[in-house]
Design a protein around this motif. Sequence first.
Motif, PDB file in Angstrom:
ATOM      1  N   GLU A  35      -8.137   3.642   2.979  1.00  8.12           N
ATOM      2  CA  GLU A  35      -9.180   3.768   1.824  1.00  8.12           C
ATOM      3  C   GLU A  35      -8.353   2.870   0.962  1.00  8.12           C
ATOM      4  O   GLU A  35      -9.089   2.312   0.051  1.00  8.12           O
ATOM      5  N   PHE A  36      -7.235   3.096   0.533  1.00  9.59           N
ATOM      6  CA  PHE A  36      -6.375   2.439  -0.309  1.00  9.59           C
ATOM      7  C   PHE A  36      -5.988   1.011  -0.176  1.00  9.59           C
ATOM      8  O   PHE A  36      -5.581   0.288  -0.989  1.00  9.59           O
ATOM      9  N   CYS A  37      -5.657   0.876   1.250  1.00  6.67           N
ATOM     10  CA  CYS A  37      -4.922  -0.385   1.480  1.00  6.67           C
ATOM     11  C   CYS A  37      -5.048  -0.911   2.785  1.00  6.67           C
ATOM     12  O   CYS A  37      -5.622  -0.227   3.724  1.00  6.67           O
ATOM     13  N   THR A  38      -4.627  -2.101   3.058  1.00  3.58           N
ATOM     14  CA  THR A  38      -4.682  -2.703   4.578  1.00  3.58           C
ATOM     15  C   THR A  38      -3.081  -2.825   4.820  1.00  3.58           C
ATOM     16  O   THR A  38      -2.484  -3.695   4.456  1.00  3.58           O
ATOM     17  N   PHE A 316       7.935   8.267   1.342  1.00  2.00           N
ATOM     18  CA  PHE A 316       7.117   6.908   2.006  1.00  2.00           C
ATOM     19  C   PHE A 316       5.788   6.684   1.374  1.00  2.00           C
ATOM     20  O   PHE A 316       5.386   5.687   0.882  1.00  2.00           O
ATOM     21  N   GLU A 317       5.298   7.755   1.246  1.00  2.00           N
ATOM     22  CA  GLU A 317       3.601   7.992   0.935  1.00  2.00           C
ATOM     23  C   GLU A 317       3.612   7.623  -0.645  1.00  2.00           C
ATOM     24  O   GLU A 317       2.946   6.929  -1.315  1.00  2.00           O
ATOM     25  N   GLU A 318       4.861   8.188  -1.456  1.00  2.00           N
ATOM     26  CA  GLU A 318       4.730   7.823  -2.779  1.00  2.00           C
ATOM     27  C   GLU A 318       5.241   6.521  -2.896  1.00  2.00           C
ATOM     28  O   GLU A 318       4.566   6.011  -3.979  1.00  2.00           O
ATOM     29  N   ALA A 319       6.035   5.829  -2.236  1.00  2.00           N
ATOM     30  CA  ALA A 319       6.307   4.530  -2.241  1.00  2.00           C
ATOM     31  C   ALA A 319       5.114   3.484  -2.243  1.00  2.00           C
ATOM     32  O   ALA A 319       4.918   2.576  -2.927  1.00  2.00           O
ATOM     33  N   LEU A 320       4.263   3.994  -1.048  1.00  2.00           N
ATOM     34  CA  LEU A 320       3.092   3.257  -0.748  1.00  2.00           C
ATOM     35  C   LEU A 320       2.051   3.365  -1.922  1.00  2.00           C
ATOM     36  O   LEU A 320       1.839   2.115  -2.717  1.00  2.00           O
ATOM     37  N   PHE A 321       1.880   4.460  -2.361  1.00  2.00           N
ATOM     38  CA  PHE A 321       0.712   4.777  -3.900  1.00  2.00           C
ATOM     39  C   PHE A 321       1.613   3.948  -5.103  1.00  2.00           C
ATOM     40  O   PHE A 321       0.903   3.352  -5.689  1.00  2.00           O
TER      41      PHE A 321
END
Length: 344
Positions: A35-38, A316-321
């Motif tokens: 929902e946040f990115c491709t 990694f999730e934090e890096a993404l957000f």
Amino acid sequence: MDKSDKIIVGISIGDLNGIGIEVILKTFDDKRMLEFCTPVIFGATKAISYHKKVLENETQVHGITDISQANAAKINVLNIWKDEVDIEIGKPTAISGEYALKSLESAVNHLKENKIDVLITAPINKENIQSDAFHFPGHTEFLEEKLGGKSLMILMTDELRIGLITGHIPISKVAETITPELITSKVETMHASLIKDFGINKPKIAVLALNPHCGDKGVIGKEDDEIIRPTIAAIQETGKLVFGPYAADGFFGNETYKQFDGVLATYHDQGLAPFKALSFGKGVNFTAGLSHIRTSPDHGTGYDIAGKNLAKSSSFEEALFTAIQLFRNREEHKELTKNQLQTK
């Protein structure tokens, strides 16, 4: 490409024998991430499938051969090689370094051409990736050459941002490397990033001392009094809110860092040791000062736990957000400053 206003996140696969693929898969186990990115992973579906089998992971990926085929509703894997690659999970090999570089180079080229919006790099092994094409001590220096700008490694959480005046150099070279010009350049890069990437109008920056107790007036070293302190005073005259030098032990022990928007450490471990003690598993590595946004998790290849389903994906999730938020902040800043120029 599937039409969508979602941010396109390019992901370099990292060392094939480390935990990079595992933390990527675990991040997208939660379908709400789409929902946040491709996402577009630069690698090969065969390599992903190998790790999935070992980890008994059922995350579905979508193989493509061109970025234009990326589907906004799927986890895309851009196949940039067809080779049968020898994967030896948990072992650093020349092959795993070679293909980590193939992934990184392709991702960076797509970033330069604005075919992806941001880049997240999974961990590499700085030894086995060395080649004629990669002769750098780490991602930061490689990206600076490829993307342009003056890079600054910033390790960050919501309440702590630590940048490095000197990066991946031997400790024996630190004192001779720190000059007024270098300090001024790093302050300028951090100051600009805090404004355009983090939306802080008047950022406060702390600079740490090189020597214990700030040199104790020359008893334990003269660099703080002769180089760092005068340079900070000169920078202050330009109107920037820059303070220091601060003795690192008391600065972190007394939680003085909470009073600042950014902190500049004089060398790698002075900044990263306290950062990881305070934030390991939640931190993000952000390369400020470049033309594009790049983040990475705050951990390495994790060979010792690779293939054992033990790696945590939180960093990694934090890096993404973080990459998504920084991209939005920078785009908003561009619009605001463009409008300001138009009204003058």
